[in-house]
Design a protein around this motif. Structure first.
Motif, PDB file in Angstrom:
ATOM      1  N   LYS A  11       0.818  -1.209   0.000  1.00  0.00           N
ATOM      2  CA  LYS A  11       0.000   0.000   0.000  1.00  0.00           C
ATOM      3  C   LYS A  11       0.854   1.262   0.000  1.00  0.00           C
ATOM      4  CE  LYS A  11      -3.853   2.101   2.524  1.00  0.00           C
ATOM      5  NZ  LYS A  11      -4.783   1.942   3.670  1.00  0.00           N
ATOM      6  N   TYR A  12       1.965   1.223   0.728  1.00  0.00           N
ATOM      7  CA  TYR A  12       2.826   2.403   0.840  1.00  0.00           C
ATOM      8  C   TYR A  12       4.121   2.235   0.045  1.00  0.00           C
ATOM      9  CZ  TYR A  12      -0.400   3.785   4.481  1.00  0.00           C
ATOM     10  OH  TYR A  12      -1.547   4.145   5.165  1.00  0.00           O
ATOM     11  N   ARG A  13       4.034   1.468  -1.023  1.00  0.00           N
ATOM     12  CA  ARG A  13       5.194   1.326  -1.897  1.00  0.00           C
ATOM     13  C   ARG A  13       5.403   2.644  -2.640  1.00  0.00           C
ATOM     14  NH1 ARG A  13       6.469  -3.992  -5.471  1.00  0.00           N
ATOM     15  NH2 ARG A  13       8.633  -3.457  -5.992  1.00  0.00           N
ATOM     16  N   PRO A  14       6.647   3.136  -2.720  1.00  0.00           N
ATOM     17  CA  PRO A  14       6.879   4.447  -3.347  1.00  0.00           C
ATOM     18  C   PRO A  14       6.404   4.462  -4.802  1.00  0.00           C
ATOM     19  CG  PRO A  14       8.829   3.708  -2.169  1.00  0.00           C
ATOM     20  CD  PRO A  14       7.888   2.550  -2.199  1.00  0.00           C
ATOM     21  N   SER A  15       5.757   5.569  -5.181  1.00  0.00           N
ATOM     22  CA  SER A  15       5.325   5.770  -6.569  1.00  0.00           C
ATOM     23  C   SER A  15       6.025   6.944  -7.218  1.00  0.00           C
ATOM     24  CB  SER A  15       3.810   5.990  -6.616  1.00  0.00           C
ATOM     25  OG  SER A  15       3.439   7.118  -5.835  1.00  0.00           O
ATOM     26  N   GLY A  52      14.528  -0.788  -1.925  1.00  0.00           N
ATOM     27  CA  GLY A  52      13.898   0.037  -2.958  1.00  0.00           C
ATOM     28  C   GLY A  52      14.463  -0.130  -4.354  1.00  0.00           C
ATOM     29  N   LYS A  53      15.130  -1.226  -4.656  1.00  0.00           N
ATOM     30  CA  LYS A  53      15.712  -1.396  -6.001  1.00  0.00           C
ATOM     31  C   LYS A  53      14.631  -1.493  -7.073  1.00  0.00           C
ATOM     32  CE  LYS A  53      17.810  -5.173  -4.930  1.00  0.00           C
ATOM     33  NZ  LYS A  53      17.304  -5.250  -3.539  1.00  0.00           N
ATOM     34  N   THR A  54      13.697  -2.409  -6.902  1.00  0.00           N
ATOM     35  CA  THR A  54      12.645  -2.596  -7.899  1.00  0.00           C
ATOM     36  C   THR A  54      11.705  -1.398  -7.937  1.00  0.00           C
ATOM     37  OG1 THR A  54      12.767  -4.980  -7.470  1.00  0.00           O
ATOM     38  CG2 THR A  54      10.888  -4.184  -8.717  1.00  0.00           C
ATOM     39  N   SER A  55      11.439  -0.809  -6.787  1.00  0.00           N
ATOM     40  CA  SER A  55      10.568   0.373  -6.759  1.00  0.00           C
ATOM     41  C   SER A  55      11.191   1.521  -7.546  1.00  0.00           C
ATOM     42  CB  SER A  55      10.318   0.802  -5.313  1.00  0.00           C
ATOM     43  OG  SER A  55       9.615  -0.205  -4.601  1.00  0.00           O
ATOM     44  N   CYS A  56      12.484   1.758  -7.345  1.00  0.00           N
ATOM     45  CA  CYS A  56      13.149   2.824  -8.091  1.00  0.00           C
ATOM     46  C   CYS A  56      13.196   2.507  -9.586  1.00  0.00           C
ATOM     47  CB  CYS A  56      14.559   3.041  -7.546  1.00  0.00           C
ATOM     48  SG  CYS A  56      14.608   3.941  -5.988  1.00  0.00           S
ATOM     49  N   ALA A  57      13.350   1.240  -9.926  1.00  0.00           N
ATOM     50  CA  ALA A  57      13.345   0.858 -11.343  1.00  0.00           C
ATOM     51  C   ALA A  57      11.997   1.168 -11.984  1.00  0.00           C
ATOM     52  CB  ALA A  57      13.690  -0.621 -11.485  1.00  0.00           C
ATOM     53  N   ARG A  58      10.919   0.888 -11.271  1.00  0.00           N
ATOM     54  CA  ARG A  58       9.589   1.172 -11.804  1.00  0.00           C
ATOM     55  C   ARG A  58       9.352   2.671 -11.921  1.00  0.00           C
ATOM     56  NH1 ARG A  58       5.720  -3.084  -8.463  1.00  0.00           N
ATOM     57  NH2 ARG A  58       6.417  -4.993  -9.528  1.00  0.00           N
TER      58      ARG A  58
END
Length: 609
Positions: A11-15, A52-58
């Protein structure tokens, strides 16, 4: 019941880049690359789990295709491309899990998709997660495409184990190393999540969760959900440590107080409470070592930044560490490390930990009669106060004075059969006994005990045991104030004792070889007939004899009943240097001394190769 419940980690994954926690420098670099349009064709994001590797990639993939990025370099989340990504229907951003798609065929399918241009937007972005799981053949099949992809393709590789990626892949990527998220950043983000969810928290409880997460935000959010569910939305310190089965640091604080005061029973009782709560002793030892380390860095303002926690905890630990010296921390951490290494091999693990606690108590406040390092009883030094001079000196109480002997040896250097050896070591000279107290005759055991301690380190037997038992007259003469003996002896007697000393020390091979080859000979000094000289052939033998002389000389004097006997060492400068024999020389020598060997060589036609 809420059927649409989503865990906090999702829910609070960085966007946006602004919502990424703990990676400010890295996100700033990615923003600048997008703003200046300096985009590489391949990126490698490395770091531990949950940083946050995958989150930053997205976010990076969404931003480079965003039609209206913000001034800060974040995606607008309103354009068509952003909405397609947020709804998981974008054809320009593809994710591949290399853990389950690691074969050559999977990579070939990927390279076929690379040739397809984007239907909307500027780039097609391929995110390959856990890229280190690709097989060697898959890596090799991917090399050419990764090095020269089409202009509309960008690869973003993510991995937790960069060392497993082959160098040819690393050389084709821009590498970004993600750091572990600090405890303070995790606590701040958990407070934000709690405020959004309407959950009341204690900061000390969030500190426990952050430490348990070990630098991973995803783990911290998962633990947060677990504790929130068990405490029904009221996260307290006690509910957190009970739910997570975490050892309360107050136990370690009580132990440190016991170490300060040297209170061994208190330390053992704290450990008993820890065991009764079901905690593993190995976990307890490691936790104690970490707590001592944190106290050490907290007490010094220069090392305080090394303590990864919030300011309130830093202040509390700094106060507790003030009363302990750095030397205590160095020794204590070393003892904990030794206990950690010995834990698996120990047959009695409880005793091992209790012994560790006893030693730690003795480090700061040693118990009476024990050494400071906790290794057992310490030898007490006995200081002898000088005796007052008597009003009427008694002629019957002679005082033993050191007399020089030729060769640089004095009587005081030779171990004398004194009843209290510790007194002789503490005082530079023997003190005169009181006039009314006769000098007591030392017990027989004192004659053999002192030399045995002197030679135990080199594996020699005691000096007194090297020769026959002393006569009663000799025993009576060996007192503290006895006059020096000067019984006559012959050269043959000396050589016999020389051989007997060698036989008493069979393991001292270098010493025996030197003594056998070089025997004492009269020095020819008329003023000192008891002086002998031992002539050796090299300085190495001089060193061997000098090392043995403090044991050998008193033994010979005692056996000869002559305290004036002495020997010196000399090097024969004219001695022929030893020569090395060749194989032919050795064979000729053997043939000369064994005619049967010559016949054997002739019969079998043997030759030197």
């Amino acid at each position: 019941m809420n059927d649409n419940y989503i865990v906090s980690a999702r829910k609070y994954r960085p966007s946006t880049f602004s919502s990424v926690v703990g990676q400010k420098a890295l996100t700033a670099t990615l923003r600048n690359a997008i703003a200046t349009n300096r985009l590489a064709h391949a990126y490698l994001f490395c770091g531990s789990r949950g940083v946050g590797k995958t989150s930053c990639a997205r976010i990076f993939a969404k931003t480079i295709n965003c039609e209206h990025p913000t001034a800060e370099g974040d995606p607008c989340n309103e354009c068509s491309s952003c909405r397609q990504f947020n709804e998981n229907r974008s054809l320009n951003i593809l994710e591949l899990d290399a853990a389950s798609n690691n074969s050559v065929n999977d990579i070939r399918e990927l390279t076929d998709q690379v040739l397809v241009p984007p239907t909307e937007g500027r780039y097609r972005v391929f995110i390959i997660d856990e890229v280190h799981m690709l097989s060697q053949a898959a890596f090799n099949a991917f090399l050419k495409t990764l090095e020269e992809p089409p202009a509309h393709v960008i690869f973003i590789l993510a991995t937790t184990e960069k060392h497993k990626i082959i160098p040819t892949i690393l050389s084709r990527c821009q590498i970004y190393d993600f750091s572990r998220i600090t405890i303070a950043d995790i606590i701040d983000h958990l407070e934000y999540v709690a405020s959004q969810e309407g959950i009341t928290t204690e900061r000390s409880a969030l500190n426990v969760i952050a430490r348990k997460a070990d630098g991973a935000m995803r783990d911290a959010l998962s633990i947060f959900d677990q504790v929130a569910a068990s405490s029904r939305g009221n996260i307290t310190y006690q509910s957190t440590i009970d739910n997570l089965n975490v050892l309360d640091e107050r136990y370690y604080s009580r132990l440190v107080d016991a170490f300060k005061s040297g209170d061994v029973p208190a330390a053992l009782m704290v450990y008993k409470e820890v065991r009764e709560r079901g905690f593993d002793s190995h976990f307890f030892v490691n936790g104690l070592a970490q707590y001592l380390r944190d106290l050490m860095v907290a007490r010094n303002p220069l090392t305080l930044p090394l303590l990864d926690t919030d300011d309130a905890v830093k202040e509390l630990m700094a106060k507790q560490g003030e009363g302990l010296e750095p030397a205590f921390f160095y020794a204590a951490m070393s003892l904990c490390n030794d206990a950690d290494l010995a834990y698996r091999q120990s047959s009695n693990k409880t005793f091992l930990v209790e012994l560790l606690l006893i030693k730690l108590c003795q480090q700061h406040s040693p118990s009476p009669g024990y050494s400071g390092n906790g290794e057992g009883p310490a030898l007490k030094k006995i200081e002898v106060a000088p005796q007052a001079a008597p009003a009427a000196p008694q002629a019957a109480q002679p005082v033993a004075q050191p007399r020089p002997v030729a060769g640089g040896t004095s009587v005081q250097q030779a171990p004398q059969p004194v009843a209290q050896p510790a007194v002789a070591q503490a005082a530079p000279q023997r003190q005169t006994p009181p006039p009314h107290t006769p000098a007591p005759a030392p017990p027989r055991a004192a004659v053999s005990t002192a030399p045995r301690r002197a030679t135990a380190g080199r594996g020699h037997v005691s000096m007194a045991a090297a020769f026959e038992e002393k006569t009663p007259a000799q025993q009576q003469a060996e007192t503290v104030a006895a006059p020096r003996n000067r019984a006559p002896f012959s050269h043959e007697q000396l050589l016999q004792l020389w051989e007997k000393y060698m036989a008493a020390n069979p393991k001292a091979h270098l010493l025996i070889n030197t003594m056998r080859a070089h025997t004492p000979q009269p020095a020819g000094d008329a003023s000192h007939p008891e002086l002998y000289v031992v002539t050796v052939v090299n300085p190495g033998q001089v060193e061997i004899m000098n090392q043995e002389k403090p044991q050998l000389l008193p033994a010979l004097r005692s056996a000869l009943n002559n305290d004036y006997f002495d020997f010196t060492l000399a090097v024969d400068e004219n001695a022929a240097a030893p020569t090395a024999w060749s194989d032919r020389d050795v064979l000729n020598h053997m043939v000369e001394n064994s005619p049967h060997l010559a016949k054997f060589i002739t019969d079998f036609k043997l030759t030197l190769s």
